[in-house]
Scaffold this motif. Structure first.
Motif, PDB file in Angstrom:
ATOM      1  N   LYS A   1       1.595  -5.477   3.394  1.00 13.18           N
ATOM      2  CA  LYS A   1       0.716  -4.658   4.440  1.00 13.18           C
ATOM      3  C   LYS A   1      -0.852  -5.240   4.188  1.00 13.18           C
ATOM      4  CE  LYS A   1       4.316  -3.518   5.694  1.00 13.18           C
ATOM      5  NZ  LYS A   1       5.258  -4.554   7.254  1.00 13.18           N
TER       6      LYS A   1
ATOM      7  N   ARG B   1       6.884   1.721  -1.759  1.00 10.13           N
ATOM      8  CA  ARG B   1       6.886   1.113   0.054  1.00 10.13           C
ATOM      9  C   ARG B   1       6.417   1.770   0.352  1.00 10.13           C
ATOM     10  NH1 ARG B   1      13.619   2.972  -0.476  1.00 10.13           N
ATOM     11  NH2 ARG B   1      14.009   0.489  -1.406  1.00 10.13           N
ATOM     12  N   PRO B   2       5.308   1.214   1.550  1.00 12.20           N
ATOM     13  CA  PRO B   2       4.524   2.458   2.097  1.00 12.20           C
ATOM     14  C   PRO B   2       5.063   3.480   2.570  1.00 12.20           C
ATOM     15  CG  PRO B   2       4.753   0.065   3.433  1.00 12.20           C
ATOM     16  CD  PRO B   2       5.794  -0.175   2.200  1.00 12.20           C
TER      17      PRO B   2
ATOM     18  N   ASP C   1       2.247  -2.257  -0.774  1.00 11.41           N
ATOM     19  CA  ASP C   1       2.809  -3.443  -0.686  1.00 11.41           C
ATOM     20  C   ASP C   1       2.635  -5.227  -0.562  1.00 11.41           C
ATOM     21  OD1 ASP C   1       4.986  -5.658   0.727  1.00 11.41           O
ATOM     22  OD2 ASP C   1       5.736  -4.671  -0.140  1.00 11.41           O
TER      23      ASP C   1
ATOM     24  N   SER D   1       7.664   3.674   6.491  1.00 12.99           N
ATOM     25  CA  SER D   1       6.864   3.115   7.594  1.00 12.99           C
ATOM     26  C   SER D   1       7.133   1.566   7.325  1.00 12.99           C
ATOM     27  CB  SER D   1       5.574   3.016   7.494  1.00 12.99           C
ATOM     28  OG  SER D   1       5.137   2.453   9.094  1.00 12.99           O
TER      29      SER D   1
ATOM     30  N   SER E   1       5.929  -0.873   9.512  1.00  9.98           N
ATOM     31  CA  SER E   1       4.551  -1.503   9.676  1.00  9.98           C
ATOM     32  C   SER E   1       3.302  -0.468   9.702  1.00  9.98           C
ATOM     33  CB  SER E   1       3.912  -1.552  11.064  1.00  9.98           C
ATOM     34  OG  SER E   1       3.379  -2.156  11.969  1.00  9.98           O
ATOM     35  N   LEU E   2       2.286  -0.831   9.090  1.00  7.05           N
ATOM     36  CA  LEU E   2       0.942  -0.305   9.057  1.00  7.05           C
ATOM     37  C   LEU E   2       0.420   0.358  10.540  1.00  7.05           C
ATOM     38  CD1 LEU E   2      -0.999  -2.203   6.168  1.00  7.05           C
ATOM     39  CD2 LEU E   2      -0.172   0.301   6.407  1.00  7.05           C
TER      40      LEU E   2
ATOM     41  N   TYR F   1      -6.534   5.017   4.393  1.00 11.30           N
ATOM     42  CA  TYR F   1      -5.389   3.999   3.922  1.00 11.30           C
ATOM     43  C   TYR F   1      -5.862   3.840   3.020  1.00 11.30           C
ATOM     44  CZ  TYR F   1      -3.567   1.970   8.724  1.00 11.30           C
ATOM     45  OH  TYR F   1      -3.304   1.729   9.446  1.00 11.30           O
TER      46      TYR F   1
ATOM     47  N   GLU G   1      -2.034  -7.464   5.472  1.00 11.66           N
ATOM     48  CA  GLU G   1      -1.955  -7.437   7.453  1.00 11.66           C
ATOM     49  C   GLU G   1      -3.090  -7.124   7.517  1.00 11.66           C
ATOM     50  OE1 GLU G   1       0.454  -4.608   9.976  1.00 11.66           O
ATOM     51  OE2 GLU G   1       1.449  -5.295   8.332  1.00 11.66           O
TER      52      GLU G   1
ATOM     53  N   VAL H   1      -1.299   1.718   0.837  1.00 15.85           N
ATOM     54  CA  VAL H   1      -0.549   0.714   1.081  1.00 15.85           C
ATOM     55  C   VAL H   1      -0.097   0.428  -0.134  1.00 15.85           C
ATOM     56  CG1 VAL H   1      -1.664  -1.464   1.760  1.00 15.85           C
ATOM     57  CG2 VAL H   1      -2.931   0.386   2.945  1.00 15.85           C
TER      58      VAL H   1
END
Length: 270
Positions: free
Chosen positions: A66, A264-265, A63, A18, A20-21, A34, A69, A61
């Protein structure tokens, strides 16, 4: 794009990357869990989610952007993971998440007395497992494996006999409190399993606790969890490298670790 889980032997599953989260591509009512790219300290939460058969999405998570964020949005009360987003709440701290889930799913016993006993057992298990959580740092960072294993053995030999007496005194095989499954059973089972994995044979001194472990592991949802992509392997030196990168710890994270997508997430529907 290959995911962290699928690239690291977690088995087939619904893992996907993804950018984005924000996870608006599924049911908005689906709980989101998460976590960092490692087993501990989130594993008791995963066991409880499995036992409760609570469908959810696990978001790894892995990264630093992220993680930043989530922090910038004010989602992480104490700026740390894991976090469970459920019932309109963002709950952090593993023990708080476990407690919330236990209450929500009716795993705190049949009355106030049983609930209090579950809570006491949970506190004892937490103390017993501290050396287990710290072990990877002792072994892979400080090269002090014998000392770490000694601490695990000492904590188990100090606390486990008391838990063994509680289990034996309860009089119901495979149960710590009363005659129904409780979150105390799940926490004891996870702890005994983790300790036995590190020091085979150590837990044999507590047959009742081993019985609780076996009872929980025999549950169909637990068997499914162990074969799912949500189950992380034991922590290794590479795992710690991943954590350093995500957390931005010291000079060890001057560059992104080169593991072809390892960091990567990813998301897993459980």
């Amino acid at each position: 794009m290959a995911s962290y889980l699928s690239q690291n032997g977690y088995g087939p599953g619904q893992a996907h990357s993804s950018a984005s989260l924000d996870t608006d591509d599924g049911d908005p009512d689906t709980p989101l869990f998460y976590c960092l790219p490692c087993r501990d300290p989130s594993e008791p939460v995963r066991w409880l989610l499995a036992v409760a058969e609570l469908g959810h999405r696990q978001v790894v998570v892995d990264d630093p952007a992220k993680l930043a964020e989530l922090r910038e949005k004010g989602r992480l009360l104490f700026h740390s993971l894991p976090m469970l987003c459920i019932d309109g709440c963002d709950i952090v701290q593993p023990r708080a998440i476990v407690r919330y889930l236990a209450k929500r799913e009716g795993l705190c016993g049949r009355n106030d007395a049983e609930e209090a006993k579950c809570d006491m057992i949970a506190e004892a298990v937490s103390d017993m497992c501290k050396p287990v959580i710290y072990r990877p740092f002792k072994v892979f960072r400080e090269m002090r494996e014998p000392e770490s294993d000694s601490h695990i053995r000492s904590a188990f030999q100090s606390i486990a006999p008391v838990l063994e007496r509680i289990a034996k005194g309860n009089g119901v095989r495979g149960r710590m409190v009363g005659d129904s499954l409780t979150y105390a059973d799940v926490l004891v089972a996870e702890a005994v399993h983790a300790i036995e994995e590190i020091q085979p044979g150590l837990t044999r001194m507590c047959p009742c606790l081993c019985g609780v472990r076996d009872s929980v592991l025999a549950l169909a949802p637990m068997r499914a969890y162990f074969s799912s992509p949500a189950r992380f392997p034991p922590t290794t030196a590479e795992t710690l490298q991943a954590l350093d990168y995500v957390m931005g710890v010291g000079s060890r994270v001057s560059a992104r670790p080169s593991a072809g997508g390892l960091f990567r997430p990813s998301q897993v529907d459980v």
